[in-house]
Motif scaffolding. Structure first.
Motif, short mmCIF file in Angstrom:
data_model
loop_
_atom_site.label_atom_id
_atom_site.label_comp_id
_atom_site.label_asym_id
_atom_site.label_seq_id
_atom_site.Cartn_x
_atom_site.Cartn_y
_atom_site.Cartn_z
N ASP A 168 46.07 37.34 31.88
CA ASP A 168 47.17 37.65 32.78
C ASP A 168 48.03 38.76 32.16
O ASP A 168 48.63 38.57 31.11
CB ASP A 168 48.01 36.40 33.03
CG ASP A 168 49.17 36.62 33.97
OD1 ASP A 168 49.35 37.76 34.45
OD2 ASP A 168 49.92 35.66 34.21
N PRO A 221 44.38 43.59 37.34
CA PRO A 221 45.65 42.91 37.62
C PRO A 221 45.96 42.77 39.11
O PRO A 221 46.70 41.88 39.50
CB PRO A 221 46.70 43.80 36.95
CG PRO A 221 45.95 44.60 35.95
CD PRO A 221 44.56 44.76 36.48
N LYS A 235 41.51 33.88 33.80
CA LYS A 235 42.61 34.56 34.50
C LYS A 235 43.93 34.33 33.78
O LYS A 235 44.72 35.26 33.61
CB LYS A 235 42.74 34.05 35.94
CG LYS A 235 41.71 34.59 36.89
CD LYS A 235 42.04 34.14 38.30
CE LYS A 235 40.87 33.50 38.94
NZ LYS A 235 41.12 33.02 40.29
N ARG A 236 44.15 33.11 33.33
CA ARG A 236 45.39 32.78 32.62
C ARG A 236 45.46 33.55 31.29
O ARG A 236 46.48 34.14 30.96
CB ARG A 236 45.47 31.28 32.36
CG ARG A 236 46.79 30.84 31.73
CD ARG A 236 46.74 29.43 31.20
NE ARG A 236 45.80 29.24 30.10
CZ ARG A 236 45.98 29.68 28.85
NH1 ARG A 236 47.07 30.34 28.54
NH2 ARG A 236 45.08 29.45 27.92
#
Length: 189
Positions: free
Chosen positions: A101, A173, A97-98
């Motif tokens: 992003d 997102p 996820k990071r």
């Protein structure tokens, strides 16, 4: 499309034996009988990692020295499995996820992707997990259908509808849990 290629001298530079193949390809594209497969090379300019960089970066996070310098090879899904096993599934997913992003990148405009989306392909199939195609399509008046398909929902019958397909999953997102659709490790395949 053919006129644009001729203007760019692409057809004229080829040997004469290739001419019928170019014409057949152009006809297939114009007839929306041709899909395009898009890989990480088109997302890298925006800051997303290649598969190689993803492997090495995650290996660094997991402190697996032998994978930090390893080139991607036929055992890459096993390598990612080793990383997930080392980090644990929760930390592994948080790291994905990071990495993916979208907020820390300017992905609303990518001229290369916009040019590709303007070609009348019947579908856009990408091995990328990011939203680059979706964001680029927002800049078009006649964009691919906004509905995208990702694993495990990949209805092959929709391949002709100018949809965007993410067969290895998609990190939406607007949906934090979409990281669970990613197909990267041996167990996920």
């Amino acid at each position: 499309l053919q006129e644009r290629l001729i203007k760019r001298d692409m057809l004229n530079r080829s040997d004469q034996s290739s001419q019928p193949h170019f014409e057949s390809l152009i006809a297939a594209i114009e007839g929306r009988e041709c899909a395009i497969l898009i890989g990480a090379g088109l997302s890298q300019p925006i800051g997303y990692p290649s598969l190689q960089d993803l492997l090495r970066g995650l290996a660094g996070k997991a402190n697996i020295a032998e994978l930090q310098t390893k080139d991607v090879d036929g055992s890459w899904s096993r390598d990612f499995q080793m990383i997930e096993d080392s980090l644990g599934q929760e930390e592994y997913r948080e790291e994905l996820k990071r990495i993916f992003d979208h907020i820390k990148r300017n992905i609303s405009f990518n001229p290369i992707l916009i040019n590709i989306l303007n070609v009348p392909f019947c579908a856009f199939v990408t091995t990328n997990y990011d939203a680059c195609l979706e964001f680029a399509s927002m800049n078009l008046s006649a964009s691919p259908k906004s509905h995208r398909f990702s694993y495990p929902n990949l209805p092959i019958t929709q391949l002709r509808g100018r949809h965007i397909f993410h067969p290895h999953g998609y990190i939406d997102p607007d949906d934090i849990d979409s990281v669970n659709t990613i197909v990267l490790t041996e167990n996920e395949f």
